[in-house]
Scaffold this active site. Structure first.
Site, mmCIF file in Angstrom:
data_model
loop_
_atom_site.group_PDB
_atom_site.id
_atom_site.type_symbol
_atom_site.label_atom_id
_atom_site.label_comp_id
_atom_site.label_asym_id
_atom_site.label_seq_id
_atom_site.Cartn_x
_atom_site.Cartn_y
_atom_site.Cartn_z
ATOM 1 N N ASP A 120 29.339 -39.414 -36.477
ATOM 2 C CA ASP A 120 30.344 -39.044 -37.475
ATOM 3 C C ASP A 120 29.753 -38.061 -38.491
ATOM 4 O OD1 ASP A 120 31.928 -41.029 -36.372
ATOM 5 O OD2 ASP A 120 31.345 -42.514 -37.887
HETATM 6 N N1 URA Z 1 29.091 -45.806 -35.144
HETATM 7 C C1 URA Z 1 29.802 -45.240 -36.117
HETATM 8 O O1 URA Z 1 30.642 -45.892 -36.753
HETATM 9 N N2 URA Z 1 29.560 -43.947 -36.412
HETATM 10 C C2 URA Z 1 28.635 -43.199 -35.766
HETATM 11 O O2 URA Z 1 28.468 -42.028 -36.092
HETATM 12 C C3 URA Z 1 27.909 -43.817 -34.745
HETATM 13 C C4 URA Z 1 28.156 -45.124 -34.462
#
Ligand code: URA
Length: 241
Positions: free
Chosen positions: A110
């Protein structure tokens, strides 16, 4: 009777799968006349190509000669795991501009997550690592917005019902409680969209900080944030199983 199954793909897909560039770039290069099929320029990105029979050249170079590249990037938060952002925000490609070969991210992090991201032009390898059946473990450090009880950590460990089904058992270690926050480590063997954030939200808490610190046996080590290095042969073999 056997039906012959030929490996047909569109020209655009052949180029992007070969690790030459993104699909958008591939289309523009095809339109620009830089791609030949069996010695003739083809400017239609949707033309079908038979990878067993047709010879595809980009800038007069055969596609097969692309060197396989495997990178490990320490992504900072604030960078998107996409090629281009319509809003002009920074992307992971800004951090690997010096690589010189087009590579794609193996899975996603993310915008607000930092940590390890593998990038490669080896699509088979990428599919193997991201396929949930491969069970490649990924470890994250999490700072939760509340103090979490042992029972709540057990829920994360045993599996939590999310909108897309229950999560697989996860490795959970409490690291420390500081003031109002719990810091813990979670190891997942699946990689669903925003999975860690959604798991923590299911406990009526939320993630304040998320860092991916390990993929399989590969840890951040001394890699400075915002930089990349090549994976070693042993690391590639370890993940390719
Ligand atoms: N889980 C999440 O919530 N975000 C990420 O970027 C990776 C794993």
């Amino acid at each position: 009777m056997t039906t012959e199954k030929r490996p047909l793909k569109t020209l655009e897909r052949v180029l992007s799968k070969a690790g030459i560039g993104s699909r958008v770039e591939a289309r523009s290069w095809i339109h620009a006349g830089r791609v030949k099929v069996n010695g003739r320029v083809v400017q239609n990105p949707d033309q079908w190509v038979d990878m067993d029979r047709d010879r595809v050249r980009f800038d007069d170079q055969p596609l097969q000669q692309q060197k396989r590249v495997y990178l490990l990037l320490y992504k900072p938060k604030g960078y998107l795991t996409t090629y281009k952002d319509p809003e002009g925000r920074p992307t992971v490609y800004d951090l690997i501009a010096d690589v010189g070969t087009f590579v794609s991210p193996v899975g996603r992090l993310d915008l607000d997550t930092s940590g390890l991201l593998i990038m490669t032009n080896d699509n088979q390898f990428a599919e193997r690592v991201t396929n949930p059946q491969s069970h490649v473990p990924k470890t994250y450090l999490v700072k939760a917005s509340t103090l979490l009880t042992d029972a709540q950590l057990d829920q994360l460990r045993d599996g939590i019902e999310l909108t897309d089904g229950p999560t697989r058992p996860a490795g959970i270690t409490r690291l420390r409680d500081s003031g109002k926050y719990t810091h813990f480590e979670i190891t997942l063997t699946e990689g669903r969209n925003r999975q860690v954030r959604r798991m923590v939200e299911a406990l009526d808490s939320h993630v304040l900080k998320l860092v991916r610190v390990k993929i399989g046996e590969i840890a951040i080590g001394t890699l400075p944030i915002g930089t990349w290095r090549e994976l070693t042969r042993a690391e590639i073999a370890g993940l390719a199983g």
